[in-house]
Design a protein around this motif. Structure first.
Motif: not given
Length: 661
Positions: A147, A152, A154-156, A547, A566, A569-570, A599
């Motif tokens: 990340v 983004d 939100h991802n972090k 998330f 995470v 989110g991706h 992933y």
């Protein structure tokens, strides 16, 4: 994990293993027949404590006298790469919850065998290296680099939550994208190398390791296409097919190789180059001497390091008072038809056999003494040989593929071997994907009468029709009932031409509690096993909420795994076109294989970890749920829009949790 037990003498074990041939006339249970070394075992419907002792005396001999009864079983279903990834994650969850070391038997089918092979190949490696602690293979770090280059927030935020509340205690941030650290907290060199290796070979058809930097990864479709093209060009001219060998070597490379600690200088010099990934890796059990497959030299497992006889010696030795779980590899020895369970061909360290009427019986001898193959990976390939006519349901298509295979041998991935029957004659059998008989691996554990059976169901089931569970339910009939109170209208869902399904994207229970009940002539229960169903499904709305509000995620029972958030989110834009739920985790077997990535591996691993950690072992050695509440999983009509999913979409309000247990 290994199960603690009291030390017993080798002499006592040897006597136990010879007990059945020397039983007095009439002492054997009526459904057990002994002809030389061939044993005909009781049908699953007729088992009792005495028949189990007689049928499985060789397997039970390695248990401590006085407690030589297996209690907990783990069934790892078929489903290709997806099943391997998810089953591997469930092993993590059971390990984290201190359950895995209590498991007495692991029954694997097809792709579930990838994860079982990974575990047992590492157990063999730990027996050769006294410094190798088997717990090390589960260690990993958090891939924060996933990340750090994105935009983004939100991802972090979700990854920051994972750092504060990691999937498992002491799981810190990776020092680099190589997941390399010179020494771990316990003094182990390169402590994350087992997970780092897996995540670089997420698919068995890859020819090069995946390069990790948090960015886009290529899909493995190219090698698959190359293999098919080469087969079409070469095989009609009489060449030997390389495709089945490519498949087996891929299984070995991803799941069977044991990585050695990497060289810090090589990692430092190669971490910015994709080609450097291959140079970084060395293995303690690799064989580079075999001819290259499809023109690419690839390491695979030295078959001398993973023999069935070597695994058997670990059970026989028992020098440290510990016992290993029994491994049952389920293959199929006949065409798919009505009575599929009779075609299950079991391979274990203690013997092999089938109840197939053509040549019924089980031989209590190590497989490599009489079968044409001796190593674990060939057995796994036989059990996972999905590209084979034998597993096809339609007779005309089976006939067509068998004819095609005479010209293109790559159309059949199974294994031919000879077996000895009670009349002393050799018979040729063709072993292929065990999913054609029982894709769950449940039947072999029910036959052994285990008290608690964890079922890991990773088959492709986007519609939520529970096909594999319903298939084994129908095969068992009314004398052995499978019941899951939390699955609303389960009987109707499994009915012929049923139009009811469950929403596997709004799955209410991480683990669904059920029972297998043996019914007597008086229609009363005479025997019960507890079933614990773990399905590759999730409550997407709950994951989305975690998330969006990462302060709610964590590793406690009932919480959403932060690293899984995470992943969500991706991949939140990868959705079905009809109901707008994500395709994950019910990607088809083919989709997962063709689109596998590091992933996706993390997604399935963390989902498996999250659901597997919801179980515990109580003081009596029995399985329990960490959260006893079970929500009703409502049966829904299938969509009329042609995609067989339930008639719902993710924008509709979620149904409430009606407690059923």
């Amino acid at each position: 994990m290994l199960k603690t037990a009291r030390i017993f003498s080798f002499a006592a074990m040897s006597l136990a293993s010879l007990a059945l041939p020397h039983m007095a006339h009439g002492a054997q249970p009526k459904c057990v027949q002994q002809t030389g070394k061939i044993v005909t075992r009781c049908d699953v419907h007729n088992i009792d404590d005495e028949s189990l002792k007689a049928d499985y005396f060789a397997e039970r001999a390695h248990f401590t006298p006085g407690s030589n009864k297996p209690t907990i079983g783990l069934a790892l279903s078929g489903g290709g790469t997806k099943a391997g990834m998810f089953s591997h994650g469930v092993l993590h969850g059971l390990h984290d919850a201190n359950v895995l070391k209590h498991v007495d038997a692991i029954s694997s089918v097809s792709g579930g065998g990838y994860a079982a092979y990974w575990y047992f190949s590492k157990l063999l490696e730990s027996s050769r290296d006294p410094s190798f602690n088997i717990n090390q293979i589960f260690d990993d770090c958090l891939p924060y680099y996933w990340v750090q280059f994105g935009t983004d927030e939100h991802n972090k935020a979700a990854m920051d939550a994972a750092v504060r509340r990691p999937p498992t205690p002491n799981m810190g941030i990776c020092d680099n994208a190589s997941h390399f650290r010179v020494k771990g907290t316990s003094g182990v060199d390169d402590p994350f190398r087992w997970q780092a290796h897996l995540v670089r070979w997420p698919d068995v058809f890859q020819r090069e390791p995946t390069y990790l930097d948090g960015g886009w990864q290529n899909r493995p479709e190219g090698p698959i296409r190359d293999g098919i093209a080469k087969a079409i060009l070469i095989e009609p001219l009489g060449g030997k097919s390389e495709i089945p060998l490519l498949y087996q070597h891929g299984i070995e490379r991803t799941w069977g190789l044991n990585p050695l600690p990497r060289d810090p200088l090589l990692v430092a010099n190669n971490k910015k180059h994709k080609a450097g990934e291959r140079i970084n890796w060395r293995y303690s059990n690799a064989d580079w001497s075999a001819p290259s497959v499809l023109g690419v030299p690839m390491p695979h497992v030295d078959e001398k390091t993973t023999q069935w006889s070597q695994l058997r010696k670990l059970y026989d030795a028992n020098t440290d008072g510990r016992t290993l779980p029994l491994w049952i590899v389920n293959t199929n020895d006949g065409d798919k038809g009505e009575d599929n369970t009779s075609k299950i061909f079991e391979i274990t360290p203690f013997g092999y056999g089938t109840s197939n009427p053509r040549f019924p019986g089980y031989r209590n001898v190590t497989p490599d003494r009489t079968l044409s193959f001796s190593n674990l990976s060939t057995s796994v390939r036989a059990a996972a040989g999905f590209a084979d006519a034998q597993g096809l349901e339609h007779a005309q298509l089976r006939t067509f593929i068998k004819r095609v295979a005479k010209i293109f041998p790559g159309a059949e991935w199974g294994i031919d071997t000879n077996v000895v029957t009670a009349d002393g004659q050799y018979h040729k059998v063709h072993l292929s994907d065990g999913g054609g008989a029982d894709n769950l691996g449940l039947y072999s554990l029910l036959k052994r009468g285990l008290d608690d059976i964890i079922i890991v169901d990773t088959a492709a089931d986007g519609a939520g029709a529970m096909d594999d569970l319903c298939a084994i339910k129908r095969a068992l009939g009314t004398d052995l009932k499978l019941e899951f109170p939390a699955l609303n209208k389960f009987e109707d869902v499994c009915g012929e031409k049923s139009k009811l399904v469950y929403n596997v994207s709004a799955w209410k229970n991480p683990v669904v509690k059920g029972t297998a009940k043996w019914m007597g002539p008086d229609h009363k229960e005479r025997r019960v096993s507890n079933l614990w169903l773990i399905k590759a499904a999730w409550d997407e709305r709950a994951v989305a909420a975690a998330f969006t509000h990462p302060e709610t995620c964590g590793s406690a029972p009932g919480q959403i795994n932060c690293l899984l958030a995470v992943f969500y989110g991706h991949n939140t834009m990868v959705r079905g076109g009809k109901d707008q739920f994500m395709l994950f985790p019910q990607l088809s077997t083919v989709q997962t294989t063709a689109n596998s990535s590091s992933y996706l591996f993390w997604g399935f691993r963390e989902l498996g970890r999250m659901v597997g950690s919801n179980l515990k072992v109580n003081s009596a050695g029995r399985i329990e749920l960490r959260v006893e509440e079970q929500c009703k999983q409502v049966a829904l009509p299938t969509s009329k829009k042609g995609h067989n999913r339930p008639e719902v979409n993710r924008f509709k309000a979620p149904t409430s949790c009606d407690t059923t247990l």
